[in-house]
Design an enzyme around this catalytic site. Structure first.
Site, PDB file in Angstrom:
ATOM      1  N   LYS A 170       0.833  -1.206   0.000  1.00 20.87           N
ATOM      2  CA  LYS A 170       0.000   0.000   0.000  1.00 20.87           C
ATOM      3  C   LYS A 170       0.873   1.264   0.000  1.00 20.87           C
ATOM      4  CE  LYS A 170      -4.120  -1.923   2.267  1.00 20.87           C
ATOM      5  NZ  LYS A 170      -3.714  -3.337   2.189  1.00 20.87           N
ATOM      6  N   ARG A 206     -15.495  10.934  25.737  1.00 19.61           N
ATOM      7  CA  ARG A 206     -14.330  10.807  26.598  1.00 19.61           C
ATOM      8  C   ARG A 206     -14.782  10.735  28.060  1.00 19.61           C
ATOM      9  NH1 ARG A 206      -9.581   9.504  24.431  1.00 19.61           N
ATOM     10  NH2 ARG A 206      -8.468  10.692  26.035  1.00 19.61           N
ATOM     11  N   ARG A 246      -2.910   7.115  33.485  1.00 21.08           N
ATOM     12  CA  ARG A 246      -1.603   7.115  34.145  1.00 21.08           C
ATOM     13  C   ARG A 246      -0.643   8.102  33.482  1.00 21.08           C
ATOM     14  NH1 ARG A 246       3.257   3.298  34.386  1.00 21.08           N
ATOM     15  NH2 ARG A 246       4.120   3.768  36.447  1.00 21.08           N
ATOM     16  N   ARG A 247      -0.881   8.396  32.206  1.00 23.31           N
ATOM     17  CA  ARG A 247      -0.042   9.380  31.532  1.00 23.31           C
ATOM     18  C   ARG A 247      -0.471  10.807  31.860  1.00 23.31           C
ATOM     19  NH1 ARG A 247      -1.162   6.216  27.026  1.00 23.31           N
ATOM     20  NH2 ARG A 247      -1.866   8.035  25.816  1.00 23.31           N
ATOM     21  N   GLY A 268     -10.369   7.387  26.838  1.00 29.11           N
ATOM     22  CA  GLY A 268     -11.328   6.710  25.983  1.00 29.11           C
ATOM     23  C   GLY A 268     -11.972   5.526  26.670  1.00 29.11           C
ATOM     24  N   ASP A 275     -11.505  -2.457  31.120  1.00 27.66           N
ATOM     25  CA  ASP A 275     -10.678  -3.670  31.042  1.00 27.66           C
ATOM     26  C   ASP A 275     -10.055  -3.920  32.403  1.00 27.66           C
ATOM     27  OD1 ASP A 275     -11.277  -3.698  28.376  1.00 27.66           O
ATOM     28  OD2 ASP A 275      -9.297  -3.068  27.689  1.00 27.66           O
TER      29      ASP A 275
END
Length: 287
Positions: A19, A95, A128-129, A135, A203
């Protein structure tokens, strides 16, 4: 530039290389040219934002003549995850404010501490960042004694379902080459109590303590940062994943013939040290 040169780059396979070459040589991509109007592109984007849907499924729906989410609900053959993705389509696109992520983490933390006191629980990803919103929510769990994480997964998930916090299941996964309950991940939907709350993607990942630092690094991200770390490890004849950092790798091209020996990684800092890097805190890992 030849296809072989592109394939030698990290994370570039034959299909992607083809591609890239097509774009370089022709200035376009014929598959994209199939979509001639802004409406076509808008429809593909609409379908692609259904959770559990990839580009192939979105293209298939488009080719079948579907143009709206109601078309998908009433006419398309959907997987379980796509049904859930449509059910909470608008909510999943929103968000999640940082304060709400903290509330979700506390619900999980309170539940797991009742079952196994002393566990480590850390929400990873963009939370954590240090980002103001996320999201989805990725909660990582382990225990310093190396054994108390075992057989925790199902009691935790079942308990969170019974209290109404977990509303829908998306996926259970288990690392099959270990003992049951040693490394497991649950993907689902949660809902905090109270008026006006929204369904959020959650999760829950439970890992053995010897894998905790590598998992923490991986699930914190960003994706670009993780890719750079893995590429650097490959160049040093190491192998870095969410499970381990190994040395003495034997490769035949890109294929690993032997995974070598696991290195002890008690902390994230130890991983940086093996790679001869200064430690970079989570808020500096967006690139």
């Amino acid at each position: 530039m030849k296809s072989q040169e592109l394939i030698s780059l990290p994370d570039i396979g034959q299909r992607l290389a083809d591609k890239i070459l097509e774009i370089i040589e022709t200035g376009g991509l014929w598959k994209l040219d199939e979509f001639q109007t802004d409406n076509d592109i808008t429809t593909m984007n609409l379908f692609g934002q259904v959770w559990g849907t990839g580009p192939a499924a979105a293209k298939k729906w488009f080719d079948q003549g579907f143009r709206t989410l109601d078309d998908l609900r009433t006419k398309a053959k959907l997987t379980h995850n796509q049904i859930i993705g449509l059910k909470y389509y608008d909510e999943f696109l929103e968000r999640i404010p940082r304060e709400e992520v903290s509330e979700i983490e506390k619900v999980v933390s309170d539940a797991v501490q009742v079952l196994r006191p002393g566990v480590i629980i850390q929400t990873c990803g963009s939370y954590r960042r240090g980002k103001a919103s996320c999201g989805d929510v990725d909660v990582l769990i382990s225990h310093p004694d190396g054994v108390s994480h075992e057989y925790l997964f199902y009691p935790l998930v079942d308990g969170l379902k019974l209290c109404g916090f977990l509303t829908d299941d998306l996926m259970y996964s288990e690392k099959v080459d270990e003992e049951p309950g040693s490394h497991m991940k649950y993907c689902g939907v949660c809902l905090l109590p109270g008026e006006g709350r929204k369904h959020r993607r959650l999760d829950i990942i439970i890992v053995p303590y010897q894998e905790y630092a590598c998992a923490l690094l991986y699930f914190t991200g960003s994706t670009l940062f993780n890719r750079s770390m893995r590429h650097l490890a490959d160049g040093m004849n190491l192998y870095l994943s969410q499970h381990r950092l190994n040395t003495g790798i034997i490769r035949n091209g890109k294929t690993k013939i032997n995974l070598g020996t696991r290195l002890p990684t008690p902390t994230e800092e130890s991983i940086f040290n093996y790679l001869n890097l200064p430690y970079r805190p989570p808020h500096e890992r967006d690139h």
